[in-house]
Design a protein around this motif. Structure first.
Motif, PDB file in Angstrom:
ATOM      1  N   THR A  62      75.773  33.870 -44.906  1.00  0.00           N
ATOM      2  CA  THR A  62      75.946  33.070 -43.701  1.00  0.00           C
ATOM      3  C   THR A  62      77.056  33.710 -42.873  1.00  0.00           C
ATOM      4  OG1 THR A  62      76.255  30.821 -42.829  1.00  0.00           O
ATOM      5  CG2 THR A  62      77.674  31.476 -44.671  1.00  0.00           C
ATOM      6  N   ASN A  63      77.199  33.242 -41.672  1.00  0.00           N
ATOM      7  CA  ASN A  63      78.182  33.844 -40.776  1.00  0.00           C
ATOM      8  C   ASN A  63      79.552  33.186 -40.911  1.00  0.00           C
ATOM      9  OD1 ASN A  63      76.757  31.571 -39.421  1.00  0.00           O
ATOM     10  ND2 ASN A  63      78.301  31.923 -37.838  1.00  0.00           N
ATOM     11  N   ILE A  64      80.591  33.976 -40.780  1.00  0.00           N
ATOM     12  CA  ILE A  64      81.953  33.500 -40.599  1.00  0.00           C
ATOM     13  C   ILE A  64      82.371  33.968 -39.209  1.00  0.00           C
ATOM     14  CG2 ILE A  64      84.346  33.621 -41.414  1.00  0.00           C
ATOM     15  CD1 ILE A  64      82.512  32.151 -43.329  1.00  0.00           C
ATOM     16  N   GLY A  65      82.265  33.069 -38.242  1.00  0.00           N
ATOM     17  CA  GLY A  65      82.496  33.433 -36.847  1.00  0.00           C
ATOM     18  C   GLY A  65      81.211  33.872 -36.173  1.00  0.00           C
ATOM     19  N   GLY A  66      81.364  34.484 -35.005  1.00  0.00           N
ATOM     20  CA  GLY A  66      80.221  34.805 -34.157  1.00  0.00           C
ATOM     21  C   GLY A  66      79.510  36.083 -34.557  1.00  0.00           C
ATOM     22  N   ILE A  67      78.590  35.955 -35.499  1.00  0.00           N
ATOM     23  CA  ILE A  67      77.814  37.101 -35.986  1.00  0.00           C
ATOM     24  C   ILE A  67      76.448  37.134 -35.295  1.00  0.00           C
ATOM     25  CG2 ILE A  67      76.621  38.054 -37.992  1.00  0.00           C
ATOM     26  CD1 ILE A  67      79.579  38.538 -38.138  1.00  0.00           C
ATOM     27  N   SER A  68      76.097  38.287 -34.740  1.00  0.00           N
ATOM     28  CA  SER A  68      74.788  38.478 -34.121  1.00  0.00           C
ATOM     29  C   SER A  68      73.853  39.194 -35.085  1.00  0.00           C
ATOM     30  CB  SER A  68      74.922  39.315 -32.843  1.00  0.00           C
ATOM     31  OG  SER A  68      73.677  39.849 -32.439  1.00  0.00           O
ATOM     32  N   PRO A  69      72.654  38.648 -35.350  1.00  0.00           N
ATOM     33  CA  PRO A  69      71.700  39.348 -36.215  1.00  0.00           C
ATOM     34  C   PRO A  69      71.348  40.738 -35.691  1.00  0.00           C
ATOM     35  CG  PRO A  69      71.047  37.066 -35.947  1.00  0.00           C
ATOM     36  CD  PRO A  69      72.175  37.301 -34.978  1.00  0.00           C
ATOM     37  N   ILE A  70      71.156  40.861 -34.393  1.00  0.00           N
ATOM     38  CA  ILE A  70      70.767  42.145 -33.812  1.00  0.00           C
ATOM     39  C   ILE A  70      71.878  43.180 -33.998  1.00  0.00           C
ATOM     40  CG2 ILE A  70      70.162  43.357 -31.689  1.00  0.00           C
ATOM     41  CD1 ILE A  70      67.944  41.581 -32.755  1.00  0.00           C
TER      42      ILE A  70
END
Length: 332
Positions: free
Chosen positions: A83-91
Motif C-alpha cells: 500500500t502507499n505511504i504518501g502520494g504514490i503514483s502507480p504509473i
C-alpha cells in the motif's frame, strides 16, 4: 553563497520514510548541533533546534520524511503486495527500483493489464528475486517500508534526485542555520515527521513551540514543462512565495513580509497559487488560537518521482530570503 552539493546529496541518500525518520534526524542533528543553542527530539520524533533571540518567536518547518511503499502481503511465490505511504503514483512506480531499510532491493511491476493506463496499486507487486514465501520472509516482513532507489545527479543549473520533497527544504533550513549571525528573533527550526501522511509532526511541534509566526519550507510544482497545466511557477524564476494551496490561505502579513524582504534585497521571486496539495504550514496556522503562517517554496518538476528536479539558483534564493526574514524586526 556556494551550492553545497555534498550536503544535499547526503540528505537525499538517507532512508527515512514517514514514520521511520530516525536516520535522517540523526544526520541533521549532527549537522546543526554546533550552530544552535538548544536541540531536542519531541515525543513524535520531530527534531527541534533553537537559536535564541529577543524578538518574535518564529517556527521554521521542513519535513524529513519521504513517500514509500508498505508491504501488506507476501504470496506463496515470494511476491510482495503493498500500500502507499504518501502520494504514490502507480504509473510513476511501475518498473522502478525500491530499497528497504535492511538493503533488500526489488522492482515494482504489475499484473498484465489490457489498459496500462488503468493500473492501480492493487494490481502491482514488488519482486525481490526470491523463490518462495519463506525466503521472502527472511528479508522482508509485513509492515516493512521501501522507498524509491535512484541516484543523485546535477549540472550547473539543476539537481535531480528522489525525495527532494522535502530534503531540499531541510537543506534550506540547515544552510540558514549555519549562515545566521546575531539573529534578531527567537528561532525554532522544526525538522518534522509524517508530513506526507497528514502534516502530523508540524501539528504537534507547533503546539509545543507556540510561535508568533510560522514558515514552512517545501517544494511546489512547476508549470514550465511542455503542455503543463497552467501554473505561473517554474524553475529558475526565483523563490516561490505561496499565496494558497489546499491546506492554507497564507496570512497576508506574512506574505507581505516575504515580498517586501525579497524586494528590499533584490531577491528574485514568484508568486505561487497552488490548486492542490499542502505543507506543514497548513497544520501550523491552525494550532491553538491560530498562528500567522506562510511558505517559502522551491519549484520542482516531477514531484513524487525518482527524478524530482530543482534549480540551484532557486534553492540559494530561498536560503537568502529566509535569512533576511529571520533577521528582521517583525511588528505583528
Amino acid at each position: 553563497m556556494n551550492f553545497n552539493s555534498e550536503l544535499l546529496k547526503n540528505l537525499v541518500s538517507i532512508y527515512s520514510p514517514s514514520g521511520n525518520e530516525k536516520n535522517i534526524r540523526e544526520f541533521i542533528s549532527k549537522e546543526i548541533r554546533d550552530y544552535v543553542d538548544e536541540i531536542r527530539t519531541d515525543a513524535l520524533g520531530n527534531l527541534i533546534a533553537r537559536k535564541k533571540g529577543n524578538g518574535k518567536k518564529i517556527m521554521v518547518a521542513a519535513h524529513m520524511d519521504q513517500i514509500g511503499l508498505m508491504i501488506t502481503d507476501i504470496d506463496d511465490n515470494g511476491f510482495l503486495r503493498f500500500t502507499n505511504i504518501g502520494g504514490i503514483s502507480p504509473i510513476v512506480s511501475f518498473s522502478q527500483k525500491v530499497v528497504f531499510e535492511n538493503g533488500t532491493t526489488g522492482i515494482v511491476f504489475s499484473e498484465p493489464l489490457d489498459d496500462m493506463g488503468k493500473m492501480k496499486i492493487e494490481n502491482m507487486y514488488i519482486d525481490i528475486g526470491v523463490c518462495d514465501k519463506k525466503e521472502a520472509e527472511g528479508n522482508v516482513k509485513i509492515g516493512d517500508i521501501c522507498v524509491y532507489e535512484s541516484g543523485y545527479f546535477e549540472n550547473e543549473n539543476v539537481v535531480f534526485s528522489k525525495c527532494l520533497d522535502d530534503r531540499v527544504g531541510c537543506f534550506v533550513a540547515i544552510e540558514t542555520i549555519k549562515n545566521l549571525e546575531n539573529n534578531e528573533n527567537d528561532l525554532y527550526f522544526a525538522f518534522t515527521v509524517q508530513e506526507e501522511v497528514g502534516l502530523r509532526g508540524a501539528r504537534t511541534a507547533a503546539y509545543g513551540i507556540e510561535p508568533d509566526m510560522g514558515i514552512a519550507l517545501d517544494v511546489t510544482g512547476s508549470g514550465d514543462t511542455p503542455k503543463a497545466k497552467r501554473f505561473a511557477v517554474g524553475l529558475n524564476k526565483g523563490v516561490a512565495i505561496k499565496v494558497k494551496d489546499n491546506s492554507i490561505l497564507t496570512h497576508p502579513k506574512v506574505r507581505e513580509l516575504m515580498i517586501e524582504t525579497a524586494e528590499e534585497n533584490n531577491i528574485k521571486y514568484q508568486m505561487e497559487v497552488l490548486e492542490f496539495g499542502g505543507t506543514d504550514s497548513g497544520a501550523i496556522h491552525l494550532t491553538k488560537e491560530g498562528i500567522p503562517s506562510g511558505v517559502i517554496s522551491i519549484s520542482s518538476r516531477y514531484v513524487h518521482s525518482t527524478v524530482e528536479m530543482v534549480s540551484k539558483k532557486d534553492v540559494l534564493s530561498s536560503v537568502e530570503l529566509l535569512i533576511k526574514i529571520l533577521n528582521k524586526e517583525i511588528d505583528f
